[in-house]
Design a protein around this motif. Structure first.
Motif, PDB file in Angstrom:
ATOM      1  N   ILE A  98      51.258  33.506  36.318  1.00 30.93           N
ATOM      2  CA  ILE A  98      50.090  34.194  36.848  1.00 30.93           C
ATOM      3  C   ILE A  98      50.517  35.491  37.529  1.00 30.93           C
ATOM      4  CG2 ILE A  98      47.993  33.940  38.219  1.00 30.93           C
ATOM      5  CD1 ILE A  98      48.355  30.964  38.127  1.00 30.93           C
ATOM      6  N   PHE A  99      51.662  35.453  38.228  1.00 31.39           N
ATOM      7  CA  PHE A  99      52.165  36.659  38.880  1.00 31.39           C
ATOM      8  C   PHE A  99      52.572  37.726  37.874  1.00 31.39           C
ATOM      9  CE2 PHE A  99      53.080  34.063  42.739  1.00 31.39           C
ATOM     10  CZ  PHE A  99      52.444  34.880  43.654  1.00 31.39           C
ATOM     11  N   LEU A 100      53.096  37.300  36.736  1.00 31.14           N
ATOM     12  CA  LEU A 100      53.713  38.220  35.789  1.00 31.14           C
ATOM     13  C   LEU A 100      52.799  39.369  35.367  1.00 31.14           C
ATOM     14  CD1 LEU A 100      56.284  38.825  34.245  1.00 31.14           C
ATOM     15  CD2 LEU A 100      55.451  37.384  32.373  1.00 31.14           C
ATOM     16  N   PRO A 101      51.564  39.120  34.904  1.00 37.40           N
ATOM     17  CA  PRO A 101      50.720  40.253  34.500  1.00 37.40           C
ATOM     18  C   PRO A 101      50.384  41.185  35.657  1.00 37.40           C
ATOM     19  CG  PRO A 101      49.459  38.217  34.502  1.00 37.40           C
ATOM     20  CD  PRO A 101      50.891  37.827  34.655  1.00 37.40           C
ATOM     21  N   LEU A 102      50.244  40.622  36.876  1.00 37.99           N
ATOM     22  CA  LEU A 102      49.980  41.460  38.052  1.00 37.99           C
ATOM     23  C   LEU A 102      51.162  42.380  38.326  1.00 37.99           C
ATOM     24  CD1 LEU A 102      47.840  41.795  40.418  1.00 37.99           C
ATOM     25  CD2 LEU A 102      49.369  40.331  41.738  1.00 37.99           C
ATOM     26  N   ILE A 103      52.371  41.837  38.238  1.00 37.70           N
ATOM     27  CA  ILE A 103      53.573  42.630  38.492  1.00 37.70           C
ATOM     28  C   ILE A 103      53.749  43.706  37.418  1.00 37.70           C
ATOM     29  CG2 ILE A 103      56.090  42.518  38.613  1.00 37.70           C
ATOM     30  CD1 ILE A 103      55.766  39.661  39.735  1.00 37.70           C
ATOM     31  N   ILE A 104      53.557  43.321  36.153  1.00 38.36           N
ATOM     32  CA  ILE A 104      53.693  44.285  35.054  1.00 38.36           C
ATOM     33  C   ILE A 104      52.689  45.418  35.218  1.00 38.36           C
ATOM     34  CG2 ILE A 104      53.438  44.620  32.566  1.00 38.36           C
ATOM     35  CD1 ILE A 104      54.432  41.752  32.182  1.00 38.36           C
TER      36      ILE A 104
ATOM     37  N   PRO B 237      33.259  23.858  24.167  1.00 37.11           N
ATOM     38  CA  PRO B 237      34.708  23.605  24.263  1.00 37.11           C
ATOM     39  C   PRO B 237      35.477  24.869  24.654  1.00 37.11           C
ATOM     40  CG  PRO B 237      34.081  23.888  21.968  1.00 37.11           C
ATOM     41  CD  PRO B 237      32.792  23.956  22.764  1.00 37.11           C
ATOM     42  N   GLY B 238      36.640  24.672  25.223  1.00 36.14           N
ATOM     43  CA  GLY B 238      37.557  25.779  25.475  1.00 36.14           C
ATOM     44  C   GLY B 238      37.183  26.699  26.618  1.00 36.14           C
ATOM     45  N   ILE B 239      36.309  26.261  27.549  1.00 43.70           N
ATOM     46  CA  ILE B 239      35.900  27.133  28.657  1.00 43.70           C
ATOM     47  C   ILE B 239      37.082  27.419  29.580  1.00 43.70           C
ATOM     48  CG2 ILE B 239      34.460  27.301  30.729  1.00 43.70           C
ATOM     49  CD1 ILE B 239      32.288  25.809  29.255  1.00 43.70           C
ATOM     50  N   ASN B 240      37.826  26.370  29.943  1.00 43.37           N
ATOM     51  CA  ASN B 240      38.960  26.556  30.855  1.00 43.37           C
ATOM     52  C   ASN B 240      40.047  27.425  30.228  1.00 43.37           C
ATOM     53  OD1 ASN B 240      37.768  24.949  32.812  1.00 43.37           O
ATOM     54  ND2 ASN B 240      38.711  23.075  32.040  1.00 43.37           N
ATOM     55  N   GLU B 241      40.329  27.193  28.949  1.00 43.66           N
ATOM     56  CA  GLU B 241      41.353  27.990  28.270  1.00 43.66           C
ATOM     57  C   GLU B 241      40.943  29.458  28.182  1.00 43.66           C
ATOM     58  OE1 GLU B 241      40.098  25.186  27.247  1.00 43.66           O
ATOM     59  OE2 GLU B 241      41.789  23.786  27.278  1.00 43.66           O
ATOM     60  N   SER B 242      39.663  29.695  27.900  1.00 45.34           N
ATOM     61  CA  SER B 242      39.162  31.070  27.822  1.00 45.34           C
ATOM     62  C   SER B 242      39.248  31.757  29.181  1.00 45.34           C
ATOM     63  CB  SER B 242      37.708  31.072  27.329  1.00 45.34           C
ATOM     64  OG  SER B 242      37.607  30.505  26.035  1.00 45.34           O
ATOM     65  N   SER B 243      38.891  31.021  30.251  1.00 47.07           N
ATOM     66  CA  SER B 243      38.959  31.584  31.601  1.00 47.07           C
ATOM     67  C   SER B 243      40.386  31.966  31.960  1.00 47.07           C
ATOM     68  CB  SER B 243      38.406  30.580  32.618  1.00 47.07           C
ATOM     69  OG  SER B 243      37.045  30.316  32.392  1.00 47.07           O
ATOM     70  N   GLU B 244      41.348  31.120  31.601  1.00 46.07           N
ATOM     71  CA  GLU B 244      42.747  31.403  31.922  1.00 46.07           C
ATOM     72  C   GLU B 244      43.253  32.642  31.176  1.00 46.07           C
ATOM     73  OE1 GLU B 244      45.045  27.947  31.186  1.00 46.07           O
ATOM     74  OE2 GLU B 244      44.219  26.832  32.878  1.00 46.07           O
ATOM     75  N   ALA B 245      42.886  32.759  29.911  1.00 46.45           N
ATOM     76  CA  ALA B 245      43.326  33.911  29.123  1.00 46.45           C
ATOM     77  C   ALA B 245      42.748  35.207  29.681  1.00 46.45           C
ATOM     78  CB  ALA B 245      42.917  33.728  27.661  1.00 46.45           C
ATOM     79  N   ILE B 246      41.453  35.172  30.015  1.00 47.88           N
ATOM     80  CA  ILE B 246      40.808  36.364  30.567  1.00 47.88           C
ATOM     81  C   ILE B 246      41.366  36.680  31.944  1.00 47.88           C
ATOM     82  CG2 ILE B 246      38.598  37.357  31.276  1.00 47.88           C
ATOM     83  CD1 ILE B 246      37.256  35.586  29.178  1.00 47.88           C
ATOM     84  N   LEU B 247      41.696  35.637  32.715  1.00 48.76           N
ATOM     85  CA  LEU B 247      42.277  35.847  34.042  1.00 48.76           C
ATOM     86  C   LEU B 247      43.602  36.592  33.957  1.00 48.76           C
ATOM     87  CD1 LEU B 247      42.476  35.430  37.080  1.00 48.76           C
ATOM     88  CD2 LEU B 247      43.364  33.126  36.642  1.00 48.76           C
ATOM     89  N   LEU B 248      44.454  36.237  33.014  1.00 53.93           N
ATOM     90  CA  LEU B 248      45.728  36.935  32.851  1.00 53.93           C
ATOM     91  C   LEU B 248      45.514  38.412  32.560  1.00 53.93           C
ATOM     92  CD1 LEU B 248      47.735  34.325  30.734  1.00 53.93           C
ATOM     93  CD2 LEU B 248      48.010  34.846  33.164  1.00 53.93           C
ATOM     94  N   LEU B 249      44.544  38.711  31.693  1.00 57.24           N
ATOM     95  CA  LEU B 249      44.240  40.101  31.373  1.00 57.24           C
ATOM     96  C   LEU B 249      43.670  40.820  32.588  1.00 57.24           C
ATOM     97  CD1 LEU B 249      44.116  42.273  29.170  1.00 57.24           C
ATOM     98  CD2 LEU B 249      41.829  41.426  28.561  1.00 57.24           C
ATOM     99  N   LEU B 250      42.811  40.120  33.339  1.00 57.04           N
ATOM    100  CA  LEU B 250      42.207  40.710  34.536  1.00 57.04           C
ATOM    101  C   LEU B 250      43.272  41.055  35.571  1.00 57.04           C
ATOM    102  CD1 LEU B 250      39.662  41.390  36.229  1.00 57.04           C
ATOM    103  CD2 LEU B 250      39.669  39.015  36.990  1.00 57.04           C
TER     104      LEU B 250
ATOM    105  N   GLY C 205      46.547  44.894  38.655  1.00 55.02           N
ATOM    106  CA  GLY C 205      47.846  45.455  39.027  1.00 55.02           C
ATOM    107  C   GLY C 205      47.899  46.954  38.792  1.00 55.02           C
ATOM    108  N   ILE C 206      47.340  47.410  37.676  1.00 56.62           N
ATOM    109  CA  ILE C 206      47.278  48.851  37.391  1.00 56.62           C
ATOM    110  C   ILE C 206      46.411  49.561  38.422  1.00 56.62           C
ATOM    111  CG2 ILE C 206      46.525  50.588  35.715  1.00 56.62           C
ATOM    112  CD1 ILE C 206      47.191  48.644  33.488  1.00 56.62           C
ATOM    113  N   GLN C 207      45.276  48.964  38.780  1.00 55.51           N
ATOM    114  CA  GLN C 207      44.389  49.565  39.774  1.00 55.51           C
ATOM    115  C   GLN C 207      45.100  49.733  41.114  1.00 55.51           C
ATOM    116  OE1 GLN C 207      40.978  46.886  39.643  1.00 55.51           O
ATOM    117  NE2 GLN C 207      39.726  48.513  38.805  1.00 55.51           N
ATOM    118  N   LEU C 208      45.790  48.698  41.561  1.00 55.04           N
ATOM    119  CA  LEU C 208      46.484  48.769  42.844  1.00 55.04           C
ATOM    120  C   LEU C 208      47.591  49.818  42.818  1.00 55.04           C
ATOM    121  CD1 LEU C 208      46.720  44.948  43.663  1.00 55.04           C
ATOM    122  CD2 LEU C 208      45.219  46.628  44.744  1.00 55.04           C
ATOM    123  N   ARG C 209      48.307  49.887  41.694  1.00 52.72           N
ATOM    124  CA  ARG C 209      49.406  50.857  41.570  1.00 52.72           C
ATOM    125  C   ARG C 209      48.889  52.287  41.628  1.00 52.72           C
ATOM    126  NH1 ARG C 209      52.558  54.287  41.486  1.00 52.72           N
ATOM    127  NH2 ARG C 209      54.614  54.397  40.482  1.00 52.72           N
ATOM    128  N   ASN C 210      47.691  52.516  41.104  1.00 53.63           N
ATOM    129  CA  ASN C 210      47.140  53.868  41.021  1.00 53.63           C
ATOM    130  C   ASN C 210      46.049  54.130  42.044  1.00 53.63           C
ATOM    131  OD1 ASN C 210      48.327  55.111  38.290  1.00 53.63           O
ATOM    132  ND2 ASN C 210      47.918  52.930  37.946  1.00 53.63           N
TER     133      ASN C 210
END
Length: 301
Positions: free
Chosen positions: A8-14, A129-142, A147-152
């Motif tokens: 979960i940290f990884l996309p934020l750090i990147i 079906p797949g609500i939790n999996e979809s939420s997790e995938a979108i969360l990683l992208l979010l 992270g980009i917003q905070l950096r800039n």
């Protein structure tokens, strides 16, 4: 729940290491974040509709929300006035009136989105079906885009360190929010790590609700969302009334939203001297919300 909190940290750090100088792309990212938040909150509503004993669970959400709101608010307000007393800020505004109800409507849209997901989930004759999996995938992208917003955001480390009031406000909010979370854990008889994670939202209702929902389920997610949203709505009303006498208290209670959503209210009612304080304190709290929430989640897992 993810196999590791690091995932979960990884996309934020990147995202934080990506510096953009193109205003067009930054604008697109800001819009994308808004859209993704709406999508995830809609999915949160669908998850709530799938809960067994929905009415009793909604009562639990309201109980958690009210308890945390009272304990955290009292602890925040018990300490913040001391900053105003010993490090006073001169207000330069004349008390400009703002259409606060228009800003409150923006928050109401998010409630409507969650409600729409809940209603649709209740009306459907089957569970999607797949609500939790979809939420997790979108969360990683979010998190990547956040992270980009905070950096800039335009703040340098030097600007943050030199603004002592902003740093003090952020530190007081963090410590007193945890104190409120500990009290809430004792009152509600819930795990301390869960309470500390929930008390680390600092007013960022969308991200706090999403992270808590992913970690502990829709009850904690819904309660965290409502808790932080209620904090923002109260701040919108209280800031114009208090900021000229208690500027640091008003900025602090706004939490992470002091750098964005409540900043226009702070600027127009408190004056230009309050702006850098609000931006620094809001930035520090914003960048720590996912870090601290996920830290306490990892301790409890």
């Amino acid at each position: 729940m993810y196999s590791g909190v690091f995932m979960i940290f990884l996309p934020l750090i990147i995202g934080y290491f990506i510096a953009l100088h193109n205003d067009v792309w930054l604008s697109r990212i800001n819009k994308t974040v808004s859209y993704l938040i709406y999508v995830i909150l809609f999915l949160m509503g669908l998850s709530l509709s799938a809960l067994d004993n929905l009415s009793s669970n909604l009562q639990t959400i309201l109980l958690y929300t009210s308890t945390f709101f009272i304990t955290i608010g009292l602890c925040n307000l018990a300490a913040l006035p001391f900053i105003d007393k010993y490090f006073p800020v001169e207000s330069t505004a004349k008390g400009i009136s703002l259409p606060i109800y228009m800003m409150a409507l923006e928050s109401a849209k998010l409630i409507i989105v969650v409600g729409a997901g809940l209603l649709i989930g209740l009306l459907l004759p089957f569970q999607l079906p797949g609500i939790n999996e979809s939420s997790e995938a979108i969360l990683l992208l979010l998190l990547f885009f956040i992270g980009i917003q905070l950096r800039n955001s335009g703040l340098t480390l030097r600007q943050i360190i030199l603004n002592k009031r902003g740093m003090m406000i952020a530190l007081v909010i963090i410590l007193t929010s945890w104190c409120g979370g500990i009290l809430a854990a004792y009152i509600l008889d819930i795990p301390l790590t869960n309470a500390l994670a929930m008390s680390s939202g600092f007013g960022w209702y969308s991200l706090a609700g999403i992270l808590m929902g992913d970690a502990y389920g829709p009850i904690y997610g819904g309660a965290s969302f409502m808790l932080e949203l209620l904090r923002e709505l109260v701040a919108l009303v209280a800031i114009p009334m208090l900021i000229r006498r208690y500027p640091c208290t008003s900025i602090g209670y706004a939490g992470a939203t002091a750098m964005d959503f409540t900043l226009p209210v702070i600027q127009s009612t408190g004056g230009v001297k309050c702006v850098p304080i609000a931006i620094v304190s809001g930035f520090i709290l914003s960048i720590l919300v996912p870090v601290l929430m996920l830290f306490f989640v990892s301790l409890g897992s």
